[in-house]
Design a protein around this motif. Structure first.
Motif, short mmCIF file in Angstrom:
data_model
loop_
_atom_site.label_atom_id
_atom_site.label_comp_id
_atom_site.label_asym_id
_atom_site.label_seq_id
_atom_site.Cartn_x
_atom_site.Cartn_y
_atom_site.Cartn_z
N LYS A 189 16.25 22.87 -7.99
CA LYS A 189 17.07 23.78 -8.81
C LYS A 189 18.18 22.99 -9.49
CE LYS A 189 16.24 27.80 -5.84
NZ LYS A 189 16.86 28.84 -4.98
N LYS A 190 18.51 23.40 -10.68
CA LYS A 190 19.56 22.72 -11.44
C LYS A 190 20.92 23.25 -11.00
CE LYS A 190 16.26 20.73 -13.68
NZ LYS A 190 15.90 19.35 -13.35
N ASN A 191 21.58 22.52 -10.15
CA ASN A 191 22.91 22.90 -9.67
C ASN A 191 23.77 21.65 -9.51
OD1 ASN A 191 21.93 21.71 -7.26
ND2 ASN A 191 21.21 23.69 -6.50
N ARG A 192 24.93 21.80 -8.92
CA ARG A 192 25.85 20.66 -8.79
C ARG A 192 25.30 19.58 -7.86
NH1 ARG A 192 31.88 23.47 -8.19
NH2 ARG A 192 31.92 24.42 -10.28
N PHE A 193 24.57 20.01 -6.85
CA PHE A 193 24.03 19.03 -5.90
C PHE A 193 23.00 18.13 -6.58
CE2 PHE A 193 20.88 17.89 -2.58
CZ PHE A 193 21.70 17.08 -1.81
N THR A 194 22.06 18.71 -7.33
CA THR A 194 21.06 17.90 -8.02
C THR A 194 21.70 17.04 -9.12
OG1 THR A 194 20.55 19.78 -9.45
CG2 THR A 194 19.15 19.46 -7.53
N THR A 195 22.74 17.58 -9.76
CA THR A 195 23.47 16.78 -10.76
C THR A 195 24.13 15.58 -10.10
OG1 THR A 195 23.88 18.76 -12.08
CG2 THR A 195 25.26 16.84 -12.51
#
Length: 292
Positions: free
Chosen positions: A105-111
């Motif tokens: 999922k595109k969220n702060r963690f993956t960023t």
């Protein structure tokens, strides 16, 4: 509506045309200088190394006598090293790229993960050597083996492969995925049969550059304590070995000019090995480029 005076247009265009011409020849000059330096480097290497490049050099063990020295053990060690690096980096690198692009999922963690992967691509190779020394040589007790060096080199090039594979997967048109889903395919089937084949040319392009770096790196091997001189061949990934970069490092550190010429011959062999690896990857890339 007022018509712009033609002389005014020409006057405004002159600085732009001048800047365009200036940067065009500046970049051409930079390219020419790079090619000249490369030509001089290759010329010196081939002039020094070709007289020593023969079957005796390819089939002889290392020696303290220049006339008897060869690269047989170093060449075999480099091939063993690539046997570990290629599957580990391709499986882990492409797998991580697929997860980050298709499943995560595109969220702060993956960023955060993406930013750190990009940053890791610029970390000096000696840092990876220290990591491999701590993790693989001492913690897992692999010693100065092919496996320890291969895993260390895999860590070195993994960020480059992950980033290039992500870019290649991201470049696949969404219409390919939608057409596959419309035919009733599952997500994994779509990735395996549609996305991966279409993105393979881009993945291989990044992998070629990454593996070329891995095969020529010396600093991590020096930190791991890989021997400079070895008179036997490894029989498994758990045996000690030496590699072409270490052999050339050993020869260039010696005062005799004959050893320097042997190092140049070793560079020619390393370049030939790189060309063979890259040619195979380029043929596969071109095959899939024509298909998609």
């Amino acid at each position: 509506m007022k018509l712009i005076d033609q002389e005014q247009v020409i006057r405004r265009m002159k600085p732009r045309l001048f800047r365009n011409t200036f940067f065009k020849y500046l970049f051409l000059l930079a390219t020419g200088l790079c090619l000249i330096v490369l030509a001089v480097l290759f010329g010196r290497i081939f002039i020094q190394g070709l007289p020593y490049l023969d079957w005796q050099f390819m089939n002889s063990l290392p020696s303290r006598k220049p006339e008897e020295a060869g690269i047989y053990t170093a060449l075999n060690g480099t091939i063993w090293l690539m046997v570990v690096v290629v599957p580990v980096t391709m499986i882990l690198g492409v797998g991580a790229a697929i997860y980050l692009e298709e499943y995560a999922k595109k969220n702060r963690f993956t960023t955060f993960i993406q930013v750190n992967i990009s940053n890791l691509a610029g970390v000096p190779s000696v840092v990876y050597g220290l990591l491999g020394l701590t993790l693989f040589v001492r913690t897992f007790a692999f010693g100065k083996s092919v496996l320890a060096a291969g895993l260390t080199m895999s860590l070195l090039v993994l960020p480059v492969i992950i980033v290039s594979a992500q870019e290649a997967i991201r470049a696949v048109p969404s219409s390919f995925r939608e057409a596959s889903y419309a035919m009733g395919a599952t997500k994994w089937t779509t990735i395996l049969r549609v996305v991966l084949p279409a993105s393979l040319p881009g993945i291989l392009t990044g992998s070629i550059l990454a593996l070329s770096r891995a095969i020529g790196e010396t600093a991590p091997l020096v930190v791991l304590g890989i021997p400079l001189f070895l008179a036997f061949l490894p029989n498994s990934v758990f045996d000690e070995f030496t590699a072409l970069p270490m052999q050339m490092y050993n020869w260039t550190s010696r005062p005799q000019d004959e050893f320097h010429a042997l190092a140049a011959a070793g560079i020619i062999v390393l370049l030939a090995l790189l060309i063979v690896m890259n040619s195979v990857a380029i043929m596969i890339r071109n095959k899939f480029s024509k298909r998609y």
